[in-house]
Design a protein around this motif. Structure first.
Motif, PDB file in Angstrom:
ATOM      1  N   UNK A 164     -46.376  65.659  52.906  1.00 24.86           N
ATOM      2  CA  UNK A 164     -44.934  65.846  53.039  1.00 24.86           C
ATOM      3  C   UNK A 164     -44.296  64.642  53.730  1.00 24.86           C
ATOM      4  N   UNK A 165     -43.197  64.169  53.158  1.00 23.97           N
ATOM      5  CA  UNK A 165     -42.499  63.031  53.752  1.00 23.97           C
ATOM      6  C   UNK A 165     -42.982  61.684  53.258  1.00 23.97           C
ATOM      7  N   UNK A 166     -44.000  61.678  52.402  1.00 24.75           N
ATOM      8  CA  UNK A 166     -44.519  60.417  51.862  1.00 24.75           C
ATOM      9  C   UNK A 166     -44.231  60.334  50.367  1.00 24.75           C
ATOM     10  N   UNK A 167     -44.095  59.119  49.878  1.00 22.93           N
ATOM     11  CA  UNK A 167     -43.813  58.910  48.466  1.00 22.93           C
ATOM     12  C   UNK A 167     -45.123  58.946  47.690  1.00 22.93           C
ATOM     13  N   UNK A 168     -45.465  60.124  47.235  1.00 22.13           N
ATOM     14  CA  UNK A 168     -46.698  60.311  46.471  1.00 22.13           C
ATOM     15  C   UNK A 168     -46.408  61.144  45.238  1.00 22.13           C
ATOM     16  N   UNK A 169     -47.288  61.050  44.267  1.00 23.71           N
ATOM     17  CA  UNK A 169     -47.206  61.857  43.059  1.00 23.71           C
ATOM     18  C   UNK A 169     -48.526  62.585  42.891  1.00 23.71           C
ATOM     19  N   UNK A 170     -48.466  63.908  42.770  1.00 22.32           N
ATOM     20  CA  UNK A 170     -49.669  64.726  42.652  1.00 22.32           C
ATOM     21  C   UNK A 170     -49.628  65.450  41.312  1.00 22.32           C
ATOM     22  N   UNK A 171     -50.655  65.262  40.500  1.00 23.11           N
ATOM     23  CA  UNK A 171     -50.748  65.954  39.213  1.00 23.11           C
ATOM     24  C   UNK A 171     -52.159  66.504  39.052  1.00 23.11           C
ATOM     25  N   UNK A 172     -52.289  67.571  38.277  1.00 26.59           N
ATOM     26  CA  UNK A 172     -53.598  68.178  38.024  1.00 26.59           C
ATOM     27  C   UNK A 172     -53.696  68.532  36.556  1.00 26.59           C
ATOM     28  N   UNK A 173     -54.764  68.067  35.921  1.00 28.08           N
ATOM     29  CA  UNK A 173     -54.989  68.382  34.511  1.00 28.08           C
ATOM     30  C   UNK A 173     -56.476  68.220  34.192  1.00 28.08           C
ATOM     31  N   UNK A 174     -56.961  69.116  33.365  1.00 28.54           N
ATOM     32  CA  UNK A 174     -58.329  69.060  32.840  1.00 28.54           C
ATOM     33  C   UNK A 174     -59.384  68.897  33.921  1.00 28.54           C
ATOM     34  N   UNK A 175     -59.264  69.672  35.001  1.00 26.28           N
ATOM     35  CA  UNK A 175     -60.284  69.650  36.034  1.00 26.28           C
ATOM     36  C   UNK A 175     -60.241  68.461  36.964  1.00 26.28           C
TER      37      UNK A 175
END
Length: 395
Positions: A34-45
């Motif tokens: 939280x508060x940081x410029x990040x991108x989180x994605x989840x796909x195919x395990x």
């Protein structure tokens, strides 16, 4: 841009419910960051976390992945185009770093999830290994370094794989109340229930001045370390001096430790009801000490109003210590500040207490009002991973 790849564990076995678990894992990851410029994605395990190359951002992501429950491992990766030449360059760069730190042998492990790639996994391994053989030898049985290739929507190349916590995302299995002492066992018990998806709150019984302020600070540190994995941990501190003195005055000496456990359980029932916990967790291991014989644990459980979970029940001390090192509670737990469980411990404790005897002795203590007063005078402290991160970054 830095890219981290995390491998999802048993979530992949959840069938039609998998989306709920995946969404919770992503939400927990974002909470850490939280508060940081990040991108989180989840796909195919696979879960991917992208952040800037800024050192503080990378450290924050690595802290998150080291403590995030629900992944089996993670790595900082190189990304490249889905072409053989680009992959060879990335593999060679990874191999050169390994060679520079002294690695003499290597093995390549390739996965071709993007089926339009012209080579199969074995062919890709062979082609990518060619240039690396100029600086290291192939060893498929016991290599100094493993280099991984994953051809997906992007190609990921990495070699340094870090062990994850495994388990189910925290929050997927309701809430439990942990009896937290200053010893080795209870923090490990709390962590193990977190790995089963449980949100864990804690209760600590403090008998000042017989137990020191250092003893309380020790337990607060343990609660703080548990918050690294649980994101939020509340510690309910119960003043227990009057209760313990009542036990010393009225209970048979041999029963003093077991009566202390009974009184703790009665107050834990009150705390569990207040915080909405659906079970009580202890660090008991069968036969480890006198209060943990089968008969004495049956006495304790008799006074519990909630299911009593004992995740360490079949573990020996070496196994518990191994976990304590992993969650970084060992050095804190062995600090020489005694908790109230060792206060007034009898030389010859009862080993096979009977429930009917325990009920009679507890009734004679006449301490229900004292227990209620202890509950009402409790102090509650909240430990959050956001606070830990802020303090670390300001250090």
């Amino acid at each position: 841009m830095a890219t981290y790849l995390a491998k999802v564990g048993e979530l992949t076995l959840k069938g039609t419910n998998i989306k709920e678990f995946e969404q919770l894992l992503v939400r927990n990851t974002k909470k850490y960051l939280e508060g940081r410029k990040t991108k989180v994605t989840l796909r195919a395990g696979r879960m991917y976390v992208e952040c800037s190359d800024n050192e503080d951002d990378c450290k924050a992501v690595e802290f998150c992945l080291n403590h995030l429950i629900g992944i089996v491992g993670w790595a900082k990766t190189r990304t490249c185009e889905r072409t053989l030449e680009a992959i060879k360059v990335a593999v060679m760069e990874e191999a050169q770093i390994a060679a520079d730190r002294g690695c003499k042998t290597f093995k390549i492990d390739a996965r071709r999830s993007w089926k339009e790639f012209p080579l199969n996994s074995y062919q890709l391994c062979c082609e990518a290994a060619g240039p690396v053989e100029s600086i290291m030898k192939v060893d498929v049985h016991n290599p100094d370094v493993m280099i991984y290739i994953e051809v997906r929507e992007t190609t990921y190349v990495y070699s340094s794989v870090n062990t994850g916590c495994r388990g189910l995302p925290v929050g997927s299995s309701n809430r439990g109340l942990l009896l937290l002492s200053g010893g080795l066992d209870s923090p490990v018990a709390g962590y193990r229930m977190m790995r089963r998806g449980m949100r864990v709150e804690a209760v600590y019984f403090h008998s000042y001045p017989y137990t020191s302020e250092e003893a309380q600070k020790k337990v607060e540190t343990l609660a703080e370390k548990l918050s690294y994995f649980g994101i939020n941990t509340y510690l309910n501190i119960i003043p227990f001096t009057d209760v313990q003195m009542r036990i010393k005055e009225k209970a048979p000496e041999a029963w003093s430790t077991l009566m202390l456990r009974v009184c703790m359980m009665k107050v834990a029932n009150m705390v569990a009801e207040r915080v909405g916990a659906e079970c009580i967790i202890t660090g008991e291991s069968l036969g480890q000490v006198a209060s943990q014989t089968l008969e004495n644990m049956s006495v304790t459980e008799h006074f519990a109003a909630y299911p009593l979970f004992r995740p360490l029940i079949g573990m020996d001390k070496e196994e518990i210590i191994k976990d304590a090192y992993f969650i970084d509670t060992y050095d804190t737990s062995i600090l020489p500040y005694e908790d109230c469980c060792v206060l007034f411990s009898p030389k010859h404790p009862v080993l096979r207490g009977r429930i009917e005897d325990a009920e009679k002795i507890f009734a004679e203590l006449d301490c229900e009002e004292l227990l209620k007063e202890s509950f009402e005078k409790r102090d509650v402290k909240r430990f959050t991973v956001e606070k830990i991160e802020k303090e670390e970054n300001n250090a």
